[in-house]
Design an enzyme around this catalytic site. Structure first.
Site, PDB file in Angstrom:
ATOM      1  N   LEU A 169      23.866  18.080 -20.609  1.00 36.55           N
ATOM      2  CA  LEU A 169      24.501  18.720 -21.766  1.00 36.55           C
ATOM      3  C   LEU A 169      26.022  18.625 -21.711  1.00 36.55           C
ATOM      4  O   LEU A 169      26.610  18.509 -20.639  1.00 36.55           O
ATOM      5  CB  LEU A 169      24.090  20.193 -21.835  1.00 36.55           C
ATOM      6  CG  LEU A 169      24.591  21.152 -20.746  1.00 36.55           C
ATOM      7  CD1 LEU A 169      26.003  21.625 -20.988  1.00 36.55           C
ATOM      8  CD2 LEU A 169      23.656  22.338 -20.655  1.00 36.55           C
ATOM      9  N   GLU A 217      20.887  17.754 -15.571  1.00 34.81           N
ATOM     10  CA  GLU A 217      21.272  18.267 -16.888  1.00 34.81           C
ATOM     11  C   GLU A 217      22.413  17.411 -17.438  1.00 34.81           C
ATOM     12  O   GLU A 217      23.399  17.192 -16.755  1.00 34.81           O
ATOM     13  CB  GLU A 217      21.729  19.728 -16.737  1.00 34.81           C
ATOM     14  CG  GLU A 217      22.168  20.365 -18.028  1.00 34.81           C
ATOM     15  CD  GLU A 217      21.119  20.241 -19.105  1.00 34.81           C
ATOM     16  OE1 GLU A 217      20.023  20.788 -18.928  1.00 34.81           O
ATOM     17  OE2 GLU A 217      21.373  19.581 -20.126  1.00 34.81           O
ATOM     18  N   GLU A 270      29.340  20.855 -22.636  1.00 30.36           N
ATOM     19  CA  GLU A 270      29.782  22.182 -23.043  1.00 30.36           C
ATOM     20  C   GLU A 270      30.350  22.051 -24.449  1.00 30.36           C
ATOM     21  O   GLU A 270      31.003  21.070 -24.775  1.00 30.36           O
ATOM     22  CB  GLU A 270      30.842  22.722 -22.073  1.00 30.36           C
ATOM     23  CG  GLU A 270      30.212  23.141 -20.762  1.00 30.36           C
ATOM     24  CD  GLU A 270      31.222  23.705 -19.763  1.00 30.36           C
ATOM     25  OE1 GLU A 270      32.302  24.138 -20.161  1.00 30.36           O
ATOM     26  OE2 GLU A 270      30.888  23.700 -18.563  1.00 30.36           O
ATOM     27  N   LYS A 272      38.419  21.373 -22.961  1.00 31.49           N
ATOM     28  CA  LYS A 272      38.122  20.625 -24.183  1.00 31.49           C
ATOM     29  C   LYS A 272      37.786  21.621 -25.273  1.00 31.49           C
ATOM     30  O   LYS A 272      37.721  22.835 -25.006  1.00 31.49           O
ATOM     31  CB  LYS A 272      36.980  19.644 -23.957  1.00 31.49           C
ATOM     32  CG  LYS A 272      35.640  20.293 -23.689  1.00 31.49           C
ATOM     33  CD  LYS A 272      34.569  19.228 -23.748  1.00 31.49           C
ATOM     34  CE  LYS A 272      33.216  19.772 -23.423  1.00 31.49           C
ATOM     35  NZ  LYS A 272      32.167  18.793 -23.579  1.00 31.49           N
ATOM     36  N   CYS A 311      32.607  19.700 -14.231  1.00 33.95           N
ATOM     37  CA  CYS A 311      31.694  18.646 -13.783  1.00 33.95           C
ATOM     38  C   CYS A 311      32.380  17.361 -13.312  1.00 33.95           C
ATOM     39  O   CYS A 311      32.253  16.993 -12.143  1.00 33.95           O
ATOM     40  CB  CYS A 311      30.688  18.336 -14.885  1.00 33.95           C
ATOM     41  SG  CYS A 311      29.528  19.692 -15.113  1.00 33.95           S
ATOM     42  N   GLY A 362      43.853  10.813 -23.214  1.00 37.98           N
ATOM     43  CA  GLY A 362      44.266  12.211 -23.364  1.00 37.98           C
ATOM     44  C   GLY A 362      44.982  12.711 -22.136  1.00 37.98           C
ATOM     45  O   GLY A 362      45.561  11.916 -21.377  1.00 37.98           O
ATOM     46  N   LYS A 373      22.393  11.374 -12.311  1.00 41.76           N
ATOM     47  CA  LYS A 373      23.359  12.346 -12.831  1.00 41.76           C
ATOM     48  C   LYS A 373      24.784  11.985 -12.400  1.00 41.76           C
ATOM     49  O   LYS A 373      25.718  11.990 -13.206  1.00 41.76           O
ATOM     50  CB  LYS A 373      22.983  13.745 -12.340  1.00 41.76           C
ATOM     51  CG  LYS A 373      23.992  14.817 -12.668  1.00 41.76           C
ATOM     52  CD  LYS A 373      24.128  15.035 -14.159  1.00 41.76           C
ATOM     53  CE  LYS A 373      25.363  15.891 -14.459  1.00 41.76           C
ATOM     54  NZ  LYS A 373      25.582  16.045 -15.884  1.00 41.76           N
TER      55      LYS A 373
HETATM   56  N1  LIG Z   1      28.594  23.329 -17.059  1.00 39.91           N
HETATM   57  C1  LIG Z   1      28.109  22.163 -17.440  1.00 39.91           C
HETATM   58  O1  LIG Z   1      28.474  21.606 -18.467  1.00 39.91           O
HETATM   59  C2  LIG Z   1      27.069  21.456 -16.603  1.00 39.91           C
HETATM   60  C3  LIG Z   1      26.455  20.299 -17.115  1.00 39.91           C
HETATM   61  C4  LIG Z   1      25.516  19.644 -16.341  1.00 39.91           C
HETATM   62  C5  LIG Z   1      25.226  20.103 -15.076  1.00 39.91           C
HETATM   63  N2  LIG Z   1      25.840  21.219 -14.599  1.00 39.91           N
HETATM   64  C6  LIG Z   1      25.498  21.666 -13.245  1.00 39.91           C
HETATM   65  O2  LIG Z   1      24.826  22.912 -13.337  1.00 39.91           O
HETATM   66  C7  LIG Z   1      25.148  23.728 -12.217  1.00 39.91           C
HETATM   67  C8  LIG Z   1      25.705  25.059 -12.703  1.00 39.91           C
HETATM   68  O3  LIG Z   1      26.894  24.832 -13.416  1.00 39.91           O
HETATM   69  P1  LIG Z   1      27.595  25.991 -14.249  1.00 39.91           P
HETATM   70  O4  LIG Z   1      28.756  25.392 -14.954  1.00 39.91           O
HETATM   71  O5  LIG Z   1      26.587  26.728 -15.042  1.00 39.91           O
HETATM   72  O6  LIG Z   1      28.112  26.912 -13.027  1.00 39.91           O
HETATM   73  P2  LIG Z   1      28.540  28.446 -13.056  1.00 39.91           P
HETATM   74  O7  LIG Z   1      29.284  28.645 -11.792  1.00 39.91           O
HETATM   75  O8  LIG Z   1      29.172  28.773 -14.353  1.00 39.91           O
HETATM   76  O9  LIG Z   1      27.172  29.247 -13.019  1.00 39.91           O
HETATM   77  C9  LIG Z   1      26.382  29.341 -11.874  1.00 39.91           C
HETATM   78  C10 LIG Z   1      25.680  30.698 -11.885  1.00 39.91           C
HETATM   79  O10 LIG Z   1      24.833  30.793 -10.739  1.00 39.91           O
HETATM   80  C11 LIG Z   1      24.838  32.119 -10.288  1.00 39.91           C
HETATM   81  N3  LIG Z   1      24.408  32.165  -8.889  1.00 39.91           N
HETATM   82  C12 LIG Z   1      25.065  31.711  -7.784  1.00 39.91           C
HETATM   83  N4  LIG Z   1      24.326  31.927  -6.676  1.00 39.91           N
HETATM   84  C13 LIG Z   1      23.189  32.533  -7.071  1.00 39.91           C
HETATM   85  C14 LIG Z   1      22.030  33.011  -6.390  1.00 39.91           C
HETATM   86  N5  LIG Z   1      21.918  32.892  -5.081  1.00 39.91           N
HETATM   87  N6  LIG Z   1      21.053  33.567  -7.123  1.00 39.91           N
HETATM   88  C15 LIG Z   1      21.170  33.686  -8.444  1.00 39.91           C
HETATM   89  N7  LIG Z   1      22.234  33.247  -9.157  1.00 39.91           N
HETATM   90  C16 LIG Z   1      23.233  32.695  -8.475  1.00 39.91           C
HETATM   91  C17 LIG Z   1      26.278  32.554 -10.478  1.00 39.91           C
HETATM   92  O11 LIG Z   1      26.372  33.966 -10.536  1.00 39.91           O
HETATM   93  C18 LIG Z   1      26.619  31.891 -11.813  1.00 39.91           C
HETATM   94  O12 LIG Z   1      26.348  32.740 -12.892  1.00 39.91           O
HETATM   95  C19 LIG Z   1      26.143  22.912 -11.380  1.00 39.91           C
HETATM   96  O13 LIG Z   1      25.448  22.227 -10.384  1.00 39.91           O
HETATM   97  C20 LIG Z   1      26.718  21.942 -12.388  1.00 39.91           C
HETATM   98  O14 LIG Z   1      27.172  20.761 -11.779  1.00 39.91           O
HETATM   99  C21 LIG Z   1      26.744  21.909 -15.337  1.00 39.91           C
END
Ligand SMILES: NC(=O)c1ccc[n+]([C@@H]2O[C@H](COP(=O)([O-])OP(=O)(O)OC[C@H]3O[C@@H](n4cnc5c(N)ncnc54)[C@H](O)[C@@H]3O)[C@@H](O)[C@H]2O)c1
Length: 409
Positions: free
Chosen positions: A121, A119, A123, A292, A231, A224, A175
């Site tokens: 994206l 992914e 935020e 940010k 991430c 900054g 990634k």
């Molecule tokens: N936040 C970003 O901008 C972004 C961008 C690209 C990639 N990612 C990747 O995406 C992934 C998630 O990131 P995020 O920021 O959304 O994390 P986050 O911690 O905000 O969300 C993860 C979610 O997974 C849920 N979860 C955990 N274990 C679980 C299980 N066993 N069953 C069901 N749900 C479960 C948690 O309750 C939580 O809601 C990471 O690997 C991150 O590196 C994030």
């Protein structure tokens, strides 16, 4: 599996702030296209494609902690009722798809294919990035996964942005390489900014001077307070650990991280340089707590070392953020005063530190600011204001890499 979170989502009450997301969730949930459940069996049985998007935080040694991903993989295997394509959307180290495969395989004899679909994206612009991606990366090793995933993403690449099919390992590495590159640009510019400060040059001019070179490009060249968020910090660390595991010395990535660590303490250092090591009896206004703009995410936010440092030095903090105050309150409770608007944060403060580039901070009422601050000192961590203009308005202004040595008390 987080029942309170799922209950909120079922009522279209989002646990995070992301522009436009609430309406999208409400519309699709209302139309019956989107459902939230804690019932794993039901979730696994639904649909042909299963995305794993759970968190992959940094483990103690910096490597990505895969326990949530593998927990989900086990559950998928347990409840799988028909052939599926299982997609890793979480950011995971190279080799994880294979671990997911073995974990599912240990639970089921059902047929399934794997895909690594990182992914990209941002935020704050997540919906646009998803709907109109620069590219979609799909790591596959079967014709079926290729067909199913290609069809799934076809509506999002109608303007010609590519779907890049590749092997699974390359998709996983892509990634980390993307985030490491972006983090490198930030640390690079932060180091150039440090140089500019010492050399009496203006990094804003230098940025334009290099950004117009097509080989360099203008995006992501803003110095900054250091990169934060959920991430870059963890992904750079995970890549460093993975590289060491493969017997190489990731010297460049080590430097990217070291520069960022220093940068995240720069604004605090400047405040202490300006007012002395003790901030007893001082009050500092802080604009922006999120890592940010356009998000309420404070994970690894540079505002955290700043707030911690001011409080540790005996100072008081009067902070404002358009969205992140509830998160800040869960971290700092009553140790920080949360201002109702940006100007309220300035009332009686000895200085202002701008930490996040929220739109509301970009063009403030400078006269009002100067009247409210007890000393007109502005540490501009995002280079939002023109240093010369600020000096003319009577401010003592410190940008990042824009000249102006901190006047010690
Ligand atoms: N936040 C970003 O901008 C972004 C961008 C690209 C990639 N990612 C990747 O995406 C992934 C998630 O990131 P995020 O920021 O959304 O994390 P986050 O911690 O905000 O969300 C993860 C979610 O997974 C849920 N979860 C955990 N274990 C679980 C299980 N066993 N069953 C069901 N749900 C479960 C948690 O309750 C939580 O809601 C990471 O690997 C991150 O590196 C994030």
């Amino acid at each position: 599996m987080d029942a309170p979170k799922i209950r909120r989502l079922q009522q279209n009450d989002l646990p995070i702030y992301e522009p436009g997301l609430e309406g999208l969730v409400r519309d699709n949930q209302g139309a019956g296209r989107l459902r939230f459940t804690t019932d794993l069996a039901e979730a696994v049985r639904h649909g042909r494609v299963i995305f794993i998007a759970v968190g992959t935080p940094a483990d103690e040694d910096g490597s990505a902690d895969l326990q949530h991903v593998l927990e989900v993989a086990r559950a998928i295997g347990e409840y799988m009722n028909e052939p599926k394509v299982v997609v890793t959307k979480s950011t995971v180290p190279v080799g994880t798809a294979e671990l997911v495969r073995t974990t599912i395989r240990a639970q089921t004899r059902e047929r399934f294919e794997l895909c690594s679909n990182p992914e990209f994206l941002k935020e704050g612009a997540a919906i646009d990035d998803f709907m109109k991606p620069d590219r979609v990366v799909l790591g596959v090793d079967s014709e079926e996964a290729r067909e199913v995933m290609g069809a799934l993403y076809a509506p999002f690449v109608r303007t010609g942005n590519p779907i890049l099919f590749m092997d699974i390992a390359s998709a996983e590495v892509t990634k980390y390489a993307a985030n490491a590159m972006l983090a490198t640009r930030i640390s690079f510019m932060n180091q150039i900014a440090d140089f500019c400060d010492r050399a009496g040059a203006d990094v804003a001019r230098v940025r334009q001077g290099i950004g117009t070179d097509r080989r360099i490009g203008s995006a992501f060249l803003f110095p900054g307070p250091g990169y934060g968020g959920s991430c870059f910090p963890k992904d750079v660390k995970a890549l460093i650990t993975a590289a060491r595991g493969l017997g190489m010395e990731p010297t460049l990535l080590d430097a990217v991280e070291a520069v960022n660590e220093r940068q995240k303490h720069l604004l605090l250092e400047r405040v202490l340089q300006r007012f002395g090591a003790s901030l007893q009896g001082r009050q500092i206004a802080v604009w922006g707590l999120a890592f940010k703009a356009e998000t309420d995410d404070m994970r690894e936010s540079p505002a955290i070392p700043l707030l911690d440092g001011i409080l540790a030095a005996g100072g008081a903090v009067r902070a404002h953020d358009p969205k992140a105050v509830p998160i800040a309150r869960s971290l700092y409770g009553d140790r920080v005063h949360y201002a109702s608007d940006p100007y309220d944060a300035l009332a009686g403060s000895d200085a202002l530190v701008v930490m996040t580039e929220w739109l509301v901070y970009r063009n403030p009422d400078f006269d009002r600011m100067r009247r409210l601050l007890s000393e007109p000192v502005v540490f501009d961590g995002r280079n939002l204001y023109d240093p010369q203009g600020m000096r003319k308005l009577g401010f003592e202004h410190y940008g990042i890499g824009r000249g102006g040595k901190v006047r010690a008390r």
